[in-house]
Design an enzyme around this catalytic site. Structure first.
Site, short mmCIF file in Angstrom:
data_model
loop_
_atom_site.label_atom_id
_atom_site.label_comp_id
_atom_site.label_asym_id
_atom_site.label_seq_id
_atom_site.Cartn_x
_atom_site.Cartn_y
_atom_site.Cartn_z
N CYS A 121 -0.15 5.09 -0.96
CA CYS A 121 0.62 4.22 -0.07
C CYS A 121 1.91 3.78 -0.79
O CYS A 121 1.84 3.42 -1.96
CB CYS A 121 -0.23 3.01 0.28
SG CYS A 121 0.58 1.79 1.30
N PRO A 122 3.02 3.87 -0.13
CA PRO A 122 3.30 4.18 1.27
C PRO A 122 3.72 5.63 1.52
O PRO A 122 4.19 5.95 2.60
CB PRO A 122 4.45 3.25 1.60
CG PRO A 122 5.27 3.25 0.34
CD PRO A 122 4.23 3.31 -0.78
#
Length: 87
Positions: free
Chosen positions: A11-12
């Site tokens: 993430c992200p």
């Protein structure tokens, strides 16, 4: 259908790569994202809802691998502007 392999990305990055791929596609096109980051189960549906894309499916492929199928919406990849207030 376009495939996007985001295995091993945290993430992200899976959502950022999905966003970039969707922006290059015409409305109505579909993409299949493969990701191993647990947060993708939260991030991808949230991104789709905010950006106007349709989450067609999400399934567990086993061994920590998730598959997300997304249809490109008419939006530009960002949340729509709020409606102007009436005076």
């Amino acid at each position: 259908m376009t495939d996007l392999d985001a295995r091993g990305l945290l993430c992200p990055l899976p959502v950022l790569r999905l966003r970039k791929a969707l922006l290059a596609m015409p409305a109505g096109a579909t993409i299949r994202l493969i990701a191993t980051d647990d947060m993708a189960m939260v991030d991808v549906p949230h991104f789709c809802g905010q950006a106007g894309h349709a989450m067609i499916g999400m399934r567990d492929l086993g061994d920590g691998v998730m598959e997300f199928t997304v249809r490109r919406g008419p939006a530009t990849g960002q949340a729509a502007d709020p409606a102007p207030e009436e005076s």
